[in-house]
Design a protein around this motif. Structure first.
Motif, PDB file in Angstrom:
ATOM      1  N   THR A 236       0.804  -1.223   0.000  1.00 16.24           N
ATOM      2  CA  THR A 236       0.000   0.000   0.000  1.00 16.24           C
ATOM      3  C   THR A 236       0.839   1.276   0.000  1.00 16.24           C
TER       4      THR A 236
ATOM      5  N   LYS B 203      -1.337   3.051  -4.853  1.00 17.15           N
ATOM      6  CA  LYS B 203      -2.725   2.593  -5.037  1.00 17.15           C
ATOM      7  C   LYS B 203      -2.924   2.218  -6.499  1.00 17.15           C
TER       8      LYS B 203
ATOM      9  N   THR C 249      -8.455  -5.024  -8.078  1.00 17.75           N
ATOM     10  CA  THR C 249      -8.502  -5.290  -6.642  1.00 17.75           C
ATOM     11  C   THR C 249      -7.319  -6.147  -6.227  1.00 17.75           C
TER      12      THR C 249
ATOM     13  N   SER D  31      -8.345  -2.235  -0.823  1.00 21.75           N
ATOM     14  CA  SER D  31      -8.882  -0.939  -1.238  1.00 21.75           C
ATOM     15  C   SER D  31     -10.225  -0.604  -0.613  1.00 21.75           C
ATOM     16  N   HIS D  32     -10.923  -1.630  -0.086  1.00 20.53           N
ATOM     17  CA  HIS D  32     -12.192  -1.302   0.536  1.00 20.53           C
ATOM     18  C   HIS D  32     -12.478  -2.226   1.711  1.00 20.53           C
TER      19      HIS D  32
ATOM     20  N   PRO E   2     -14.627   2.752   0.810  1.00 22.47           N
ATOM     21  CA  PRO E   2     -13.179   2.812   0.615  1.00 22.47           C
ATOM     22  C   PRO E   2     -12.446   2.551   1.936  1.00 22.47           C
TER      23      PRO E   2
END
Ligand SMILES: Nc1ncnc2c1ncn2[C@@H]1O[C@H](COP(=O)(O)OP(=O)(O)OP(=O)(O)O)[C@@H](O)[C@H]1O
Ligand SMILES: [Mg+2]
Lengths: 283, 216
Positions: free
Chosen positions: A81, A84, A89, A98-99, A108
């Motif tokens: 991370t 991004k 995904t 990401s979520h 998010p």
């Protein structure tokens, strides 16, 4: 993702390309440790990763190879991370980066969620990136104390064990600036392992070292590969090392996995012309 | 011009009072400048956009208006708004706030000087934002800029006489009062000047030594 049934992949192993998705190991979707789904990453107009798919099951050791600029570092940085993705995904141990789900809704990912997923992973950098103002011991204990909530004593005890393993037990009070590159890198490896990650990300960890110091670090990594259950994603130009530790070698070019498989096959008899060219240039 | 040594003798105890006030004002406003400057710098680097903009405008505004004007503002305008501060508090707030906009720039440079790999290593270890700032970035950044911060303390010392305009009885204030009582202006002001030299020369020397130490 209804089309993504669990057993669509269960028969694949390193080298099984039937689904077009590079897969390392076997198991169901629930077992997957790392999964990239149609991940695209661009820097301006430069598409570095182009709808990349791959997945890795636990305890596997994967080596990423490919020409300079093919996006190997980008993959590790996306996982950690530090970057991004623009599309797609990334899932680590079943949890998307990401979520997250909050009150039954997908939102998010918040800072806390991301930090939680990160805990699964450790990263070792080409330039070591030790904290220069902390002693070797403190470099290793800081995160276990702050993030895992370990007591200082316990963290120190564990750190000394790790330092023993990397052959630097007597240097725990030293500052990183007083160590050789090889020693610094071994401390960095100990620091990453202190967090007990499931995945270890290694980005050309010997590239910044003087030639005579490379072997020591690679031997240490071979030991770790042999004696631990840790999953490894490794970018390296050390092909004999890659051959020793890898369950799978993935060749990247133009944003995609163009070929992957067992190191014997990849280094012995690659299918793709690009792989052949690349390997003859680096071997 | 007559030089009256007895005037010097008479003034010295007053100077001592003034020195104490100068030291107090300096210490407090330096603390304020260091603390607030850090807040500005961190806010501008990692605060939400809603905070970054106003902080940038505010610090730019303070940096580009004279300290003397700011002091008058605090002294005359704040009471109009029902906020009455003592002379010392007014002076400390004025001087500290003014210099915080300079220390913010110093911190900013120090923070930018910390290699990106340090942020990345902290992230890779899952350290929280607060911890990343507190134990990884700021200790390295501040170490780098300690001499520059020190130089601002010396600059602040030399600006303390301005606090006289809001009624802080620091050294120059004592001198003015002394001379209005005795008409012995030259002696008092000269002694104050010498006192400043005696304070700031060793301080500058100390800073240069520190700078050389850290550069190694
Ligand atoms: N922060 C960035 N901004 C812009 N472009 C970037 C950035 N990071 C990487 N790139 C570009 O993305 C591409 C892939 O970079 P990456 O570092 O992932 O390659 P790599 O496969 O690790 O190469 P190498 O073997 O040289 O390390 C390169 O063309 C690089 O210039
Ligand atoms: Mg790279």
């Amino acid at each position: 993702m209804p089309a993504d049934t669990a057993n669509a992949y269960t028969d694949t192993d390193a080298g099984g390309r039937a689904q077009g998705r590079a897969t390392v190991g076997t198991g169901t979707t629930a077992d997957e440790l790392i999964r990239f789904d149609r991940v695209t990453k661009r820097f301006g107009s430069n598409t570095v990763l182009d709808s990349l798919d791959f997945r890795v099951f636990p305890k596997k050791h994967v080596t990423l190879i490919g020409p300079s600029g093919s996006g190997k570092t980008t993959i590790l940085r996306l996982l950690m991370t530090l970057l991004k993705p623009d599309e797609g995904t990334i899932t680590v141990d079943g949890t998307p980066l990401s979520h997250e789900e909050r009150n039954g809704k997908l939102v998010p990912a918040g800072e806390k969620h991301v930090r939680e997923v990160r805990k699964n992973m450790g990263m070792v950098f080409q330039q070591f990136n030790l904290f220069p103002h902390m002693s070797v011991l403190r470099n290793i204990t800081e995160a276990p104390v702050q993030v895992l909530g370990m007591s200082r004593d316990e963290a120190a005890e564990r750190a000394l064990e790790l330092l023993d393993m990397v052959g630097l037990k007597d240097r725990s009070d030293t500052y990183p600036g007083r160590l050789s590159g090889g020693q610094q890198q071994r401390v960095a490896i100990a620091r990453a392992l202190a967090m007990r990650p499931k995945v270890l990300l290694l980005d050309e960890v010997t590239s910044a070292l003087d030639p005579e110091l490379v072997a020591g670090v690679l031997d240490l990594l071979r030991d770790i590969a042999r004696t631990t259950d840790i999953t490894m994603l490794c970018v390296t130009h050390e092909m004999s090392f890659a051959r020793d530790i890898s369950d799978c070698v993935m060749m990247f070019d133009e944003g995609k996995v163009i070929e992957f498989g067992h190191p014997e096959k990849m280094f012995g008899d690659p299918e793709q012309e690009r792989t052949r060219e690349f390997l003859s240039a680096v071997l | 011009m007559n030089w009256d040594w007895s005037a010097v003798d008479a003034f010295l105890p007053r100077l001592a009072d003034g020195l104490l006030v100068t030291a107090q004002a300096l210490a407090l406003s330096a603390l304020l400048a260091f603390g607030l400057g850090l807040v500005w710098a961190v806010a501008q680097r990692s605060g939400p956009a809603l905070v970054r903009g106003p902080v940038a405008v505010f610090t730019e505004f303070i940096r580009n208006t004279p300290l003397l004007v700011q002091l008058f503002f605090l002294y005359y305008v704040l009471p109009e708004w029902g906020l009455t501060l003592s002379a010392m508090v007014t002076g400390v707030v004025g001087l500290g706030l003014h210099y915080s906009t300079y220390t913010a720039e110093v911190y900013r440079a120090g923070i930018e000087g910390v290699p990106r790999g340090q942020w990345e290593a902290a992230t890779a270890l899952s350290l929280s934002r607060g911890r990343t700032w507190g134990v990884v970035i700021l200790p390295q950044a501040i170490r780098r800029v300690a001499p520059a911060l020190g130089n601002y303390v010396i600059a602040m010392l030399k600006d303390t006489p301005m606090l006289f305009v809001v009624g802080v009885m620091e050294m120059l204030g004592e001198a003015r009062q002394f001379s209005s009582e005795t008409f012995l202006t030259v002696e008092a002001v000269t002694v104050v000047g010498i006192a400043f030299i005696l304070l700031s020369c060793p301080a500058s020397f100390l800073m240069r030594t520190l700078e050389r130490r850290l550069a190694r």
